[in-house]
Design a protein around this motif. Structure first.
Motif, PDB file in Angstrom:
ATOM      1  N   HIS A  53       0.932  -1.430   0.005  1.00  0.00           N
ATOM      2  CA  HIS A  53       0.012   0.017  -0.052  1.00  0.00           C
ATOM      3  C   HIS A  53       0.853   1.282   0.116  1.00  0.00           C
ATOM      4  O   HIS A  53       0.550   2.307  -0.698  1.00  0.00           O
ATOM      5  N   SER A  54       1.956   1.110   0.839  1.00  0.00           N
ATOM      6  CA  SER A  54       3.049   2.517   0.907  1.00  0.00           C
ATOM      7  C   SER A  54       3.624   2.746  -0.127  1.00  0.00           C
ATOM      8  O   SER A  54       3.955   3.625  -0.645  1.00  0.00           O
ATOM      9  N   HIS A  57       1.191   4.129  -3.059  1.00  0.00           N
ATOM     10  CA  HIS A  57       0.961   5.602  -2.782  1.00  0.00           C
ATOM     11  C   HIS A  57       2.307   6.161  -3.190  1.00  0.00           C
ATOM     12  O   HIS A  57       2.265   7.317  -3.982  1.00  0.00           O
ATOM     13  N   GLU A 111       7.201  10.715   4.607  1.00  0.00           N
ATOM     14  CA  GLU A 111       5.855  10.023   4.598  1.00  0.00           C
ATOM     15  C   GLU A 111       5.329   9.430   3.707  1.00  0.00           C
ATOM     16  O   GLU A 111       5.718   9.688   2.440  1.00  0.00           O
ATOM     17  N   VAL A 112       4.408   8.747   3.668  1.00  0.00           N
ATOM     18  CA  VAL A 112       3.461   8.298   2.539  1.00  0.00           C
ATOM     19  C   VAL A 112       2.554   9.322   2.164  1.00  0.00           C
ATOM     20  O   VAL A 112       1.768   9.452   3.193  1.00  0.00           O
ATOM     21  N   ALA A 115      -1.644   9.082   2.933  1.00  0.00           N
ATOM     22  CA  ALA A 115      -1.823   8.154   4.064  1.00  0.00           C
ATOM     23  C   ALA A 115      -2.937   8.562   5.072  1.00  0.00           C
ATOM     24  O   ALA A 115      -2.161   8.627   6.184  1.00  0.00           O
ATOM     25  N   ASN A 116      -4.055   8.945   4.800  1.00  0.00           N
ATOM     26  CA  ASN A 116      -4.806   9.570   5.857  1.00  0.00           C
ATOM     27  C   ASN A 116      -6.397   9.196   5.208  1.00  0.00           C
ATOM     28  O   ASN A 116      -6.695   8.606   4.174  1.00  0.00           O
ATOM     29  N   CYS A 120      -7.604   8.036   1.377  1.00  0.00           N
ATOM     30  CA  CYS A 120      -7.340   6.980   1.217  1.00  0.00           C
ATOM     31  C   CYS A 120      -8.172   6.092   2.134  1.00  0.00           C
ATOM     32  O   CYS A 120      -9.028   6.327   2.831  1.00  0.00           O
ATOM     33  N   GLY A 123      -6.459   4.449   5.176  1.00  0.00           N
ATOM     34  CA  GLY A 123      -5.429   5.273   5.420  1.00  0.00           C
ATOM     35  C   GLY A 123      -4.559   4.859   6.753  1.00  0.00           C
ATOM     36  O   GLY A 123      -3.484   5.210   6.832  1.00  0.00           O
ATOM     37  N   HIS A 126      -0.411   1.266   6.409  1.00  0.00           N
ATOM     38  CA  HIS A 126       0.724   1.759   5.534  1.00  0.00           C
ATOM     39  C   HIS A 126       1.925   1.468   6.465  1.00  0.00           C
ATOM     40  O   HIS A 126       1.818   1.354   7.776  1.00  0.00           O
TER      41      HIS A 126
END
Length: 151
Positions: A53-54, A57, A111-112, A115-116, A120, A123, A126
């Motif tokens: 996922h990370s 993104h 940061e990704v 990712a919130n 997302c 979120g 990650h």
């Protein structure tokens, strides 16, 4: 079979690698090229979902800093890699450079992106550390990216 990767004998590939998985010429002449960006050896190893996922993104966001031809970067359900969809046709060197530059950017990320819970659908799921580890491992094997099948 209709899906190109279903016709690939996954027992004989040698990950990590990057290969052209499909080229489509659209009705108005545009060309789309799909790349198989394989991080892990199929049926032997896989990436965990927070890492995937990370990577998804971060790569999707940062790759566009290096190329306007990036259309999409999507994870494979088998959790062994990603599909990179590009407008047009590109040399292996160009794609390898794009992937390498983007993975280097990912390693330097603090940061990704997105990712919130606003941007997302999951979120909280990650792992930037996992993404950085996978990116380093992939970059360490850059010399083998052109070798798809076991020797």
């Amino acid at each position: 079979m209709n899906v190109e990767s279903f016709n690939l004998d996954h027992r004989f590939v040698d990950a990590p690698y990057i290969r052209v998985a499909d080229v489509k010429k659209l009705p108005h002449g545009d060309i789309l090229t799909k790349y198989d960006v394989r991080f892990c050896q199929p049926n032997v190893d896989h990436l965990d979902m927070a890492t995937i996922h990370s990577i998804e993104h971060t790569f999707a966001e940062l790759s566009r800093n290096h190329s306007d031809a990036v259309i999409d970067f999507s994870p494979m359900g088998c959790q062994t890699g990603f599909y990179l969809l590009m407008a047009g046709e590109h040399s292996d060197d160009e794609i390898h450079s794009l992937v390498a530059q983007t993975l280097a950017d990912l390693i330097d990320a603090d940061e990704v992106p997105a990712a919130n819970e606003v941007q997302c659908g999951w979120g909280a799921n990650h792992s930037l550390d996992g993404a950085k580890q996978a990116a380093r491992a992939m970059l360490d094997q850059r010399h083998s990216w052109a070798q798809v099948m076991k020797a």
